[in-house]
Design a protein around this motif. Structure first.
Motif, PDB file in Angstrom:
ATOM      1  N   ILE A 282      26.847  36.841  32.639  1.00  0.00           N
ATOM      2  CA  ILE A 282      26.034  36.159  31.721  1.00  0.00           C
ATOM      3  C   ILE A 282      26.081  37.209  30.544  1.00  0.00           C
ATOM      4  O   ILE A 282      26.132  36.665  29.276  1.00  0.00           O
ATOM      5  N   LEU A 283      26.159  38.425  30.666  1.00  0.00           N
ATOM      6  CA  LEU A 283      25.909  39.450  29.446  1.00  0.00           C
ATOM      7  C   LEU A 283      27.466  39.321  28.933  1.00  0.00           C
ATOM      8  O   LEU A 283      27.593  39.425  27.665  1.00  0.00           O
ATOM      9  N   SER A 284      28.560  39.084  29.476  1.00  0.00           N
ATOM     10  CA  SER A 284      29.560  38.957  28.887  1.00  0.00           C
ATOM     11  C   SER A 284      29.780  37.672  28.108  1.00  0.00           C
ATOM     12  O   SER A 284      30.375  37.402  26.754  1.00  0.00           O
ATOM     13  N   ASP A 285      29.315  36.511  28.581  1.00  0.00           N
ATOM     14  CA  ASP A 285      29.138  35.351  27.670  1.00  0.00           C
ATOM     15  C   ASP A 285      28.306  35.533  26.596  1.00  0.00           C
ATOM     16  O   ASP A 285      28.585  34.941  25.361  1.00  0.00           O
ATOM     17  N   PHE A 286      27.271  36.233  26.714  1.00  0.00           N
ATOM     18  CA  PHE A 286      26.376  36.537  25.470  1.00  0.00           C
ATOM     19  C   PHE A 286      27.022  37.352  24.447  1.00  0.00           C
ATOM     20  O   PHE A 286      26.690  37.218  23.192  1.00  0.00           O
ATOM     21  N   ASP A 287      27.672  38.164  25.043  1.00  0.00           N
ATOM     22  CA  ASP A 287      28.542  38.982  23.993  1.00  0.00           C
ATOM     23  C   ASP A 287      29.396  38.180  23.196  1.00  0.00           C
ATOM     24  O   ASP A 287      29.877  38.128  21.889  1.00  0.00           O
ATOM     25  N   LYS A 288      30.080  37.258  24.117  1.00  0.00           N
ATOM     26  CA  LYS A 288      31.289  36.301  23.445  1.00  0.00           C
ATOM     27  C   LYS A 288      30.471  35.386  22.249  1.00  0.00           C
ATOM     28  O   LYS A 288      31.140  35.103  21.513  1.00  0.00           O
ATOM     29  N   TYR A 289      29.208  34.958  22.742  1.00  0.00           N
ATOM     30  CA  TYR A 289      28.631  34.048  22.122  1.00  0.00           C
ATOM     31  C   TYR A 289      27.217  34.561  21.050  1.00  0.00           C
ATOM     32  O   TYR A 289      26.272  33.907  21.142  1.00  0.00           O
ATOM     33  N   ASN A 291      25.998  35.485  18.568  1.00  0.00           N
ATOM     34  CA  ASN A 291      25.396  34.848  17.217  1.00  0.00           C
ATOM     35  C   ASN A 291      25.121  33.443  17.498  1.00  0.00           C
ATOM     36  O   ASN A 291      24.426  32.570  16.432  1.00  0.00           O
ATOM     37  N   LYS A 292      25.270  32.745  18.640  1.00  0.00           N
ATOM     38  CA  LYS A 292      24.826  31.380  19.200  1.00  0.00           C
ATOM     39  C   LYS A 292      23.318  31.268  19.832  1.00  0.00           C
ATOM     40  O   LYS A 292      22.850  32.249  20.173  1.00  0.00           O
ATOM     41  N   ASN A 293      23.036  29.951  19.675  1.00  0.00           N
ATOM     42  CA  ASN A 293      21.821  29.440  20.465  1.00  0.00           C
ATOM     43  C   ASN A 293      22.151  29.698  21.812  1.00  0.00           C
ATOM     44  O   ASN A 293      23.402  29.465  22.189  1.00  0.00           O
ATOM     45  N   LEU A 294      20.903  29.914  22.605  1.00  0.00           N
ATOM     46  CA  LEU A 294      21.132  30.106  24.079  1.00  0.00           C
ATOM     47  C   LEU A 294      21.905  28.960  24.680  1.00  0.00           C
ATOM     48  O   LEU A 294      22.886  28.910  25.549  1.00  0.00           O
ATOM     49  N   GLU A 295      21.551  27.479  24.450  1.00  0.00           N
ATOM     50  CA  GLU A 295      22.304  26.420  24.839  1.00  0.00           C
ATOM     51  C   GLU A 295      23.758  26.407  24.761  1.00  0.00           C
ATOM     52  O   GLU A 295      24.568  25.676  25.572  1.00  0.00           O
ATOM     53  N   VAL A 313      13.820  25.207  33.203  1.00  0.00           N
ATOM     54  CA  VAL A 313      13.204  25.872  34.414  1.00  0.00           C
ATOM     55  C   VAL A 313      13.041  27.386  34.198  1.00  0.00           C
ATOM     56  O   VAL A 313      11.762  27.819  34.866  1.00  0.00           O
ATOM     57  N   CYS A 314      13.991  27.886  33.601  1.00  0.00           N
ATOM     58  CA  CYS A 314      13.986  29.324  33.070  1.00  0.00           C
ATOM     59  C   CYS A 314      12.746  29.713  32.174  1.00  0.00           C
ATOM     60  O   CYS A 314      12.345  30.866  32.225  1.00  0.00           O
ATOM     61  N   GLY A 315      12.122  28.622  31.551  1.00  0.00           N
ATOM     62  CA  GLY A 315      11.029  28.822  30.871  1.00  0.00           C
ATOM     63  C   GLY A 315      11.487  29.508  29.286  1.00  0.00           C
ATOM     64  O   GLY A 315      10.582  30.407  28.666  1.00  0.00           O
ATOM     65  N   LEU A 316      12.663  29.193  28.932  1.00  0.00           N
ATOM     66  CA  LEU A 316      13.254  29.609  27.791  1.00  0.00           C
ATOM     67  C   LEU A 316      13.324  28.452  26.562  1.00  0.00           C
ATOM     68  O   LEU A 316      13.426  27.130  27.256  1.00  0.00           O
ATOM     69  N   SER A 317      13.436  28.745  25.556  1.00  0.00           N
ATOM     70  CA  SER A 317      13.991  27.590  24.433  1.00  0.00           C
ATOM     71  C   SER A 317      15.505  27.551  24.346  1.00  0.00           C
ATOM     72  O   SER A 317      16.169  28.523  24.429  1.00  0.00           O
ATOM     73  N   PRO A 318      15.942  26.256  24.128  1.00  0.00           N
ATOM     74  CA  PRO A 318      17.603  26.070  24.029  1.00  0.00           C
ATOM     75  C   PRO A 318      17.871  26.782  22.692  1.00  0.00           C
ATOM     76  O   PRO A 318      19.158  27.177  22.473  1.00  0.00           O
ATOM     77  N   GLU A 319      17.120  27.010  21.755  1.00  0.00           N
ATOM     78  CA  GLU A 319      17.358  27.383  20.333  1.00  0.00           C
ATOM     79  C   GLU A 319      17.325  28.793  20.279  1.00  0.00           C
ATOM     80  O   GLU A 319      17.611  29.437  19.034  1.00  0.00           O
ATOM     81  N   VAL A 320      16.778  29.524  21.193  1.00  0.00           N
ATOM     82  CA  VAL A 320      16.679  31.114  20.982  1.00  0.00           C
ATOM     83  C   VAL A 320      18.259  31.769  21.109  1.00  0.00           C
ATOM     84  O   VAL A 320      19.238  31.303  21.606  1.00  0.00           O
ATOM     85  N   LYS A 321      18.091  32.783  20.155  1.00  0.00           N
ATOM     86  CA  LYS A 321      19.473  33.379  19.757  1.00  0.00           C
ATOM     87  C   LYS A 321      19.672  34.235  21.130  1.00  0.00           C
ATOM     88  O   LYS A 321      18.598  34.908  21.628  1.00  0.00           O
TER      89      LYS A 321
END
Length: 413
Positions: A282-289, A291-295, A313-321
């Motif tokens: 997940i960290l690797s994907d976050f680094d790759k993206y 500047n993207k929104n979570l979704e 289900v995770c209680g997060l927003s799909p638009e959060v960076k």
């Protein structure tokens, strides 16, 4: 020599096996089947492929029964899975064994099994009567007549009741046999669905409708006992009503008694990765993206249809960076992906079940012969008896083994 006259009520898997076997033993056999087509239900089993048995030992077979295991000991040792395999191959149907020792026809066509059984019955000299049996009449503890829609048939030395349960009623399994047996004094353990889809009130399931992940793990938690009662790996399906598919059908057999809110299903969407490795992914994907929104940062990790429901289900927003996700939130994401929760409201209706749990009480049947302890010339075979098993060919083996035991006993073998 006067032949023993036997009536078999029900032209499904158990009924046809019993009829053909009894005829080969020298009996004069008549099959009563309400449908114009024999073995209608058999033709749709295993998604049209027909999982005829499981290539296992009698001991392993017994371990896969979900109720009344001891009752089947004699029958399975008389006619084992290997006997079933030899039987179909002798009828010209080559078989193959797949994962979990599941046995299928090489052709992957259930119709080949159906046609082989029809040929077996007809070539053995059985008579087929396509009439619905309404009731059985008894005199002095002995069945004296079979009442159909158009006539009363008499003169039978023995009757084998093989009418199935209550699953797939359009194939003829409407519980008629239960009523006939009850009228003769037998006890019927109330039928419930087994190997059936699970209903859930979770929005997750509706939002993921149609998604069929193939390599997932599931655990079923019994919250009343705080214990995992089922743990397996394979394929499942999200539906408009909840969840289904092979894993869920197998899991349903363990959810007894079914009580709303008692069970919770935990889906491991990434069973090949432990939590630490998944977190790094997940960290690797976050680094790759970064500047993207979570979704938009989860497209490499999971099917697109799952992304928004999972984030919810995770209680997060799909638009959060992604660069705003905290360590605790990322830990929640990992935890949820390894144990995606699905609440359980109950089973789907019994007419959608592959197998019926319940039926004629086994304490009222002689286990070595399948003969009624109440009616001298009445025998039982197949799903009408209160014995069932997990998926994998075990339930059809129950049908074949009990049918052989009943046929041999009824024909004096």
């Amino acid at each position: 020599m006067i032949k023993t006259k036997i009536a078999v009520i029900g032209g499904g898997a158990a009924g046809l096996m019993a009829a053909g076997r009894a005829a080969q033993n020298g009996a004069d056999v008549t099959v009563f089947e309400r449908n114009s087509l024999l073995a209608k239900k058999l033709g749709i089993t295993g998604k049209g492929r027909c999982n005829v048995t499981n290539d296992c030992t009698p001991e392993a077979f017994m371990n896969n029964l979900t109720s009344n295991r001891k009752f089947m000991f004699s029958a399975i040792n008389r006619f084992s899975p290997q006997n079933t395999m030899s039987f179909f191959e002798s009828l010209g149907v080559p078989l193959k064994t797949e994962r979990g020792n599941r046995v299928f026809p090489v052709s992957d066509k259930a119709v080949d099994i159906v046609m082989a059984m029809k040929k077996y019955v007809i070539s053995s000299g059985c008579h087929i009567v396509t009439e619905r049996v309404r009731s059985l009449t008894a005199d002095g503890g002995v069945i004296s007549g079979i009442v159909t829609e158009h006539a009363t048939h008499t003169g039978f030395d023995a009757v084998i009741l093989a009418t199935g349960g209550m699953s797939y009623p359009l194939t003829g399994s409407t519980g008629d046999g239960y009523k006939m047996a009850e009228a003769l004094g037998h006890t019927v353990v109330p039928p419930t669905p087994s190997l059936v889809g699970i209903e859930s009130e979770d929005k997750l399931c509706r939002d993921c409708q149609g998604l069929a992940p193939k390599n997932v793990g599931i655990k079923v938690l019994d919250t009343a006992k705080n214990k995992v009662i089922y743990d397996d790996f394979g394929e499942m399906l999200f539906t408009h009503f909840g969840v289904s598919g092979p894993l869920i059908l197998s899991a349903s057999a363990h959810m007894r008694p079914m009580e709303k809110g008692r069970y919770r299903i935990l889906i491991d969407m990434k069973p090949a990765l432990d939590s630490e490795t998944l977190d790094k992914r997940i960290l690797s994907d976050f680094d790759k993206y970064k500047n993207k929104n979570l979704e938009n940062a989860l497209t490499d990790l999971m099917p697109s249809k799952l992304i928004r429901p999972y984030i919810s289900v995770c209680g997060l927003s799909p638009e959060v960076k992604v660069n705003a996700i905290t360590h605790a939130e990322r830990a929640k994401m990992t935890e949820t992906l390894k144990a995606l929760p699905v609440s359980v409201r109950g089973f789907r209706p019994i007419d959608e079940a592959i197998v019926t749990s319940g039926g004629i009480k086994t304490s009222e049947i002689e286990p070595s012969t399948m003969r009624s302890k109440l009616i001298e010339n009445l025998y039982f075979a197949g799903e009408i008896i209160d014995v069932d098993a997990y998926t994998g060919g075990f339930n059809l083996q129950i049908a074949f083994s009990t049918a052989v035991a009943a046929a041999d006993a009824a024909s004096g073998m």
